[in-house]
Design a protein around this motif. Structure first.
Motif, PDB file in Angstrom:
ATOM      1  N   ILE B  79       0.838  -1.201   0.000  1.00 19.93           N
ATOM      2  CA  ILE B  79       0.000   0.000   0.000  1.00 19.93           C
ATOM      3  C   ILE B  79       0.874   1.254   0.000  1.00 19.93           C
ATOM      4  CG2 ILE B  79      -0.392   0.116   2.516  1.00 19.93           C
ATOM      5  CD1 ILE B  79      -3.022   0.934  -0.063  1.00 19.93           C
ATOM      6  N   LEU B  80       2.031   1.181   0.686  1.00 21.01           N
ATOM      7  CA  LEU B  80       2.927   2.338   0.669  1.00 21.01           C
ATOM      8  C   LEU B  80       3.518   2.531  -0.722  1.00 21.01           C
ATOM      9  CD1 LEU B  80       4.758   2.105   4.095  1.00 21.01           C
ATOM     10  CD2 LEU B  80       3.046   3.746   3.367  1.00 21.01           C
ATOM     11  N   VAL B  81       3.909   1.409  -1.357  1.00 18.01           N
ATOM     12  CA  VAL B  81       4.459   1.502  -2.707  1.00 18.01           C
ATOM     13  C   VAL B  81       3.428   2.113  -3.652  1.00 18.01           C
ATOM     14  CG1 VAL B  81       5.162   0.153  -4.714  1.00 18.01           C
ATOM     15  CG2 VAL B  81       6.099  -0.372  -2.477  1.00 18.01           C
ATOM     16  N   ILE B  82       2.178   1.646  -3.546  1.00 21.53           N
ATOM     17  CA  ILE B  82       1.149   2.159  -4.458  1.00 21.53           C
ATOM     18  C   ILE B  82       0.917   3.648  -4.221  1.00 21.53           C
ATOM     19  CG2 ILE B  82      -1.298   2.018  -5.038  1.00 21.53           C
ATOM     20  CD1 ILE B  82      -1.088  -0.995  -4.448  1.00 21.53           C
ATOM     21  N   ALA B  83       0.842   4.053  -2.931  1.00 20.33           N
ATOM     22  CA  ALA B  83       0.600   5.466  -2.631  1.00 20.33           C
ATOM     23  C   ALA B  83       1.738   6.322  -3.173  1.00 20.33           C
ATOM     24  CB  ALA B  83       0.452   5.658  -1.130  1.00 20.33           C
ATOM     25  N   ALA B  84       2.988   5.874  -2.942  1.00 24.68           N
ATOM     26  CA  ALA B  84       4.140   6.647  -3.413  1.00 24.68           C
ATOM     27  C   ALA B  84       4.161   6.677  -4.933  1.00 24.68           C
ATOM     28  CB  ALA B  84       5.427   6.025  -2.872  1.00 24.68           C
ATOM     29  N   LEU B  85       3.889   5.515  -5.548  1.00 23.51           N
ATOM     30  CA  LEU B  85       3.894   5.415  -7.007  1.00 23.51           C
ATOM     31  C   LEU B  85       2.912   6.398  -7.628  1.00 23.51           C
ATOM     32  CD1 LEU B  85       4.747   3.684  -9.523  1.00 23.51           C
ATOM     33  CD2 LEU B  85       2.672   2.402  -9.135  1.00 23.51           C
ATOM     34  N   VAL B  86       1.708   6.442  -7.055  1.00 12.88           N
ATOM     35  CA  VAL B  86       0.695   7.336  -7.603  1.00 12.88           C
ATOM     36  C   VAL B  86       1.153   8.790  -7.512  1.00 12.88           C
ATOM     37  CG1 VAL B  86      -1.652   8.185  -7.267  1.00 12.88           C
ATOM     38  CG2 VAL B  86      -1.207   5.752  -7.196  1.00 12.88           C
ATOM     39  N   GLN B  87       1.768   9.137  -6.363  1.00 12.13           N
ATOM     40  CA  GLN B  87       2.302  10.495  -6.207  1.00 12.13           C
ATOM     41  C   GLN B  87       3.340  10.814  -7.265  1.00 12.13           C
ATOM     42  OE1 GLN B  87       1.936  13.154  -4.027  1.00 12.13           O
ATOM     43  NE2 GLN B  87      -0.001  12.190  -3.489  1.00 12.13           N
ATOM     44  N   PHE B  88       4.287   9.871  -7.461  1.00  7.84           N
ATOM     45  CA  PHE B  88       5.369  10.090  -8.428  1.00  7.84           C
ATOM     46  C   PHE B  88       4.819  10.224  -9.837  1.00  7.84           C
ATOM     47  CE2 PHE B  88       8.498   8.299  -5.309  1.00  7.84           C
ATOM     48  CZ  PHE B  88       9.239   9.458  -5.220  1.00  7.84           C
ATOM     49  N   VAL B  89       3.906   9.326 -10.178  1.00  8.04           N
ATOM     50  CA  VAL B  89       3.337   9.368 -11.520  1.00  8.04           C
ATOM     51  C   VAL B  89       2.667  10.720 -11.747  1.00  8.04           C
ATOM     52  CG1 VAL B  89       1.530   8.411 -12.993  1.00  8.04           C
ATOM     53  CG2 VAL B  89       3.034   6.888 -11.740  1.00  8.04           C
ATOM     54  N   GLU B  90       1.973  11.189 -10.724  1.00  9.02           N
ATOM     55  CA  GLU B  90       1.292  12.473 -10.839  1.00  9.02           C
ATOM     56  C   GLU B  90       2.293  13.600 -11.078  1.00  9.02           C
ATOM     57  OE1 GLU B  90      -1.203  13.257  -7.532  1.00  9.02           O
ATOM     58  OE2 GLU B  90      -2.112  14.997  -8.490  1.00  9.02           O
ATOM     59  N   MET B  91       3.382  13.606 -10.278  1.00 10.83           N
ATOM     60  CA  MET B  91       4.385  14.674 -10.432  1.00 10.83           C
ATOM     61  C   MET B  91       5.066  14.590 -11.790  1.00 10.83           C
ATOM     62  SD  MET B  91       6.171  15.264  -6.764  1.00 10.83           S
ATOM     63  CE  MET B  91       6.650  13.632  -6.351  1.00 10.83           C
ATOM     64  N   PHE B  92       5.401  13.365 -12.174  1.00  4.92           N
ATOM     65  CA  PHE B  92       6.104  13.145 -13.436  1.00  4.92           C
ATOM     66  C   PHE B  92       5.252  13.624 -14.612  1.00  4.92           C
ATOM     67  CE2 PHE B  92       6.894  10.362 -17.109  1.00  4.92           C
ATOM     68  CZ  PHE B  92       8.219  10.662 -17.343  1.00  4.92           C
ATOM     69  N   LEU B  93       3.992  13.204 -14.619  1.00  2.00           N
ATOM     70  CA  LEU B  93       3.118  13.575 -15.735  1.00  2.00           C
ATOM     71  C   LEU B  93       2.917  15.088 -15.792  1.00  2.00           C
ATOM     72  CD1 LEU B  93       0.257  10.934 -15.847  1.00  2.00           C
ATOM     73  CD2 LEU B  93       2.274  11.112 -17.269  1.00  2.00           C
ATOM     74  N   LYS B  94       2.793  15.704 -14.624  1.00  2.93           N
ATOM     75  CA  LYS B  94       2.551  17.145 -14.554  1.00  2.93           C
ATOM     76  C   LYS B  94       3.695  17.886 -15.234  1.00  2.93           C
ATOM     77  CE  LYS B  94       0.483  19.976 -10.934  1.00  2.93           C
ATOM     78  NZ  LYS B  94       0.310  19.996  -9.483  1.00  2.93           N
ATOM     79  N   LYS B  95       4.921  17.404 -14.991  1.00  2.00           N
ATOM     80  CA  LYS B  95       6.094  18.104 -15.506  1.00  2.00           C
ATOM     81  C   LYS B  95       6.375  17.772 -16.955  1.00  2.00           C
ATOM     82  CE  LYS B  95       9.275  19.752 -12.089  1.00  2.00           C
ATOM     83  NZ  LYS B  95      10.165  19.293 -11.044  1.00  2.00           N
ATOM     84  N   SER B  96       6.360  16.458 -17.292  1.00  2.00           N
ATOM     85  CA  SER B  96       6.875  16.105 -18.613  1.00  2.00           C
ATOM     86  C   SER B  96       5.804  15.839 -19.663  1.00  2.00           C
ATOM     87  CB  SER B  96       7.817  14.902 -18.497  1.00  2.00           C
ATOM     88  OG  SER B  96       7.330  14.016 -17.547  1.00  2.00           O
ATOM     89  N   VAL B  97       4.642  15.342 -19.265  1.00  2.00           N
ATOM     90  CA  VAL B  97       3.603  15.097 -20.271  1.00  2.00           C
ATOM     91  C   VAL B  97       2.312  15.814 -19.874  1.00  2.00           C
ATOM     92  CG1 VAL B  97       2.709  13.307 -21.803  1.00  2.00           C
ATOM     93  CG2 VAL B  97       4.573  12.759 -20.244  1.00  2.00           C
ATOM     94  N   PRO B  98       2.314  17.135 -19.950  1.00  2.00           N
ATOM     95  CA  PRO B  98       1.147  17.882 -19.453  1.00  2.00           C
ATOM     96  C   PRO B  98      -0.160  17.480 -20.121  1.00  2.00           C
ATOM     97  CG  PRO B  98       2.889  19.363 -20.183  1.00  2.00           C
ATOM     98  CD  PRO B  98       3.317  17.995 -20.543  1.00  2.00           C
ATOM     99  N   SER B  99      -0.091  17.088 -21.408  1.00  2.00           N
ATOM    100  CA  SER B  99      -1.343  16.747 -22.094  1.00  2.00           C
ATOM    101  C   SER B  99      -1.983  15.513 -21.462  1.00  2.00           C
ATOM    102  CB  SER B  99      -1.077  16.515 -23.576  1.00  2.00           C
ATOM    103  OG  SER B  99      -0.133  15.492 -23.731  1.00  2.00           O
ATOM    104  N   LEU B 100      -1.128  14.518 -21.158  1.00  2.00           N
ATOM    105  CA  LEU B 100      -1.640  13.304 -20.525  1.00  2.00           C
ATOM    106  C   LEU B 100      -2.115  13.629 -19.105  1.00  2.00           C
ATOM    107  CD1 LEU B 100      -1.973  10.350 -21.247  1.00  2.00           C
ATOM    108  CD2 LEU B 100       0.198   9.864 -20.145  1.00  2.00           C
TER     109      LEU B 100
END
Lengths: 233, 194, 183
Positions: B79-100
């Motif tokens: 559950i910690l991995v999933i929570a952290a993963l979701v956070q990272f994916v969100e930050m990553f997408l925000k910065k590098s793939v704004p359209s997605l």
């Protein structure tokens, strides 16, 4: 916050499943025998009460920014404890509920109560909130199990009650239950996923009906004296 | 090997659909399905996170938890991995793939508490899947979820015009129609790759 | 930004405390869980091939590749034969089946350990009802060519559960074949 009001909220007016509409996955998935329903309900009750107490006890020392992460860790901790204890002492229940015991971690009831109630209330109030919300959840599970088991296979209390050698409770899930009518005449479709969706849908509809009705009655009761006054005038 | 992969995919999408036969992920299924657009967005986000979570959790389970004898901590770790993963994916997408990000962003935080994601990683462990099988199960399980939610959203758009008893307003009528869809999916049961 | 180390520390501390408590509980329950699992296996296995204990035997890679659905093979401690445990796809989900095979490669009984088949139809393959017991009894003494009547064999399919019956029968045949290859 008085206990009586909390009791009523947990069981009826703010029932987690029927009114708040949360924690539905397990409600539909495991309610095929009374044994599963009671086991799951009590597990959630214990975990919810423990989490509520701990969360409200530490509510003043945890920083706001990471409160959700801390809640999740506390919940996962208690879920694992219950999981291990079930595996050790009631293996039949652990096998029957399978992946749905660890999945209590993401059951919205627990994190929802932590966020909405325990953060703002004392340990005592949170303790009772846990018990009553847990009871509300257990009651819904039991009603679902009884309805599905009775209509689906004509039984009552599968896994929990054994009547082959006189009436007794079986805690290892082996009891055959009380056969009310032959299983062949049951609508076995209710034991399938379809039955879970339909039964829960009808239960919630019934609840909405009842709540609406009691609200109407209240409004009428409030209106009635006013009308009388008017007549007098 | 290939037949095993096909069997897993077929099972995850049709015969053992996460929603209609395993009841995993019902909350977002009922919550995010009022429009086909939002349902598609949610479905895509789930496919993405379930695939990634399966891969990462498999690695953590096999190379960290098992060697250290800490398998009893798996629920907590996952559950910690999933929570952290979701956070990272969100930050990553925000910065590098704004359209997605603009398409999926609002659904991502909801996924942490989606029991289909935690469910799939726990099932991977329970079924003793290897790395490839875990990832395939994760991605196709997500696809099954997406198929279910998109189909259901199209049904719901029509329910809006239907005539049903007042008490069934809202969730109950949705549950009843979801039940009928589950019944339709039962038709797939028994399909088997030999 | 100064807050981040402090937050991380608090979160880490809470995780560490939780993990510590869980470790303790695990230590207390570990032996009991292992014992429960062993009892469960012995109970399921003794229904198909009576013995006091069972010893798992390792499979060669070639056999593992040839029989991917087989989870494990155990030898009965009294030398009366083997029990093969396999997991395969049934009508609704995965079925785990234990098959007892004696030294002359005949089936001594089958038992469904876990399944999610349709209640009242496919679930009869696992149930302790008369229908279930009679159905499983058909497999006693069967050899590796066991098949449903439809496929030219001797086994009657369960009413309304052809798929469950077929997959269980196929898994039984496979298990017997595996033991005969063990030699």
């Amino acid at each position: 916050m008085n206990i009586k009001k909390q009791f009523k909220e947990g069981l009826i007016t703010n029932n987690p499943v029927l009114v708040q509409l949360i924690g539905m996955c397990a409600t539909m998935a495991i309610t095929t025998t009374l044994f599963n329903g009671v086991g799951m309900g009590l597990s959630v009750l214990v975990i919810l009460t423990c989490c509520n107490v701990v969360v409200s006890a530490i509510r003043k020392i945890i920083p706001d920014e990471i409160r959700l992460a801390i809640f999740v860790v506390v919940i996962a901790g208690f879920v694992t404890i219950v999981d291990l204890l079930l595996q050790a002492f009631i293996p039949a229940l652990s096998a029957a509920l399978g992946v749905f015991i660890p999945l209590i971690v993401v059951n919205c009831i627990i994190i929802g109560r932590a966020e909405a109630f325990c953060q703002k209330n004392t340990v005592g109030a949170s303790f009772f909130d846990g018990i009553f919300q847990g009871l509300g959840y257990t009651c819904v599970l039991i009603v679902m199990c009884v309805v599905r088991e009775f209509l689906g296979s004509g039984r009552f209390g599968g896994g929990l009650i054994d009547v082959t050698n006189g009436f007794r409770f079986t805690l290892d899930g082996t009891g055959g239950g009380i056969q009310i009518f032959p299983a062949d005449y049951g609508a076995s479709i209710l034991n399938l996923p379809f039955g879970g969706f339909i039964t829960l849908g009808c239960l919630i509809a019934l609840m909405q009906f009842a709540l609406k009705r009691s609200k109407k009655k209240k409004e009428e009761a409030e209106k009635a004296p006013q009308d009388e006054e008017k007549e007098v005038a | 090997m290939l037949t095993q992969i096909i069997a897993i995919s077929l099972g995850a999408i049709l015969t053992n659909n996460f929603i209609f036969s395993q009841f995993l992920g019902c909350c977002p299924f009922l919550g995010c399905s009022s429009k086909v657009d939002t349902a598609t967005g949610m479905g895509l986000a789930v496919v993405f996170v379930m695939g990634l979570a399966s891969a990462i959790c498999w690695v953590i389970y096999t190379y960290v938890l098992v060697p250290l004898g800490l398998t009893f901590l798996n629920t907590l770790a996952f559950i910690l991995v999933i929570a952290a993963l979701v956070q990272f994916v969100e930050m990553f997408l925000k910065k590098s793939v704004p359209s997605l990000y603009s398409a999926l962003g609002i659904y991502l935080p909801l996924i942490t508490t989606n029991c289909a994601v935690l469910g799939v990683v726990l099932l991977n462990v329970q079924n003793h899947y290897n790395f490839l099988e875990s990832v395939v199960y994760g991605v196709t399980g997500g696809l099954g979820f997406m198929l279910a939610i998109v189909l259901f959203a199209s049904v719901r758009e029509r329910i809006a015009f239907a005539d049903y008893p007042e008490s069934f307003e809202g969730f109950p009528i949705c549950l009843v129609s979801a039940g009928l869809l589950a019944l339709a999916f039962m038709g797939f049961s028994g399909m088997k790759i030999v | 930004m100064k807050k981040i180390p402090k937050l991380t520390f608090i979160l880490f501390l809470i995780c560490a405390i939780t993990a510590g408590i869980l470790g303790g509980i695990n230590e207390l329950t570990k032996d009991r869980i292992a014992e429960q699992n062993r009892l469960k296996t012995v109970k399921a296995y003794s229904a198909v091939l009576p013995a006091d204990d069972y010893e798992e035997i390792p499979l060669t890679d070639a056999l593992k590749a040839a029989y991917p659905s087989v989870d494990k093979v155990s030898r009965a401690a009294n030398g009366s034969g083997y029990v093969v445990e396999s997991t395969f796809s049934g009508a609704q989900g995965m079925i785990t089946l234990a098959v007892g095979v004696n030294n002359s490669f005949k089936c001594t009984g089958i038992s469904v350990i876990s399944h999610s088949e349709t209640s009242g139809l496919g679930a009869n393959a696992a149930s302790s009802s008369e229908t279930g017991v009679n159905w499983r009894a058909q497999f006693l003494g069967a050899d590796q060519n066991v098949a449903l009547k439809k496929a030219g064999g001797t086994i009657d399919a369960l009413a309304g559960a052809t798929i469950t019956s077929r997959t269980v029968t196929e898994a039984t045949a496979l298990s017997i074949r595996l033991v005969s290859e063990l030699g």
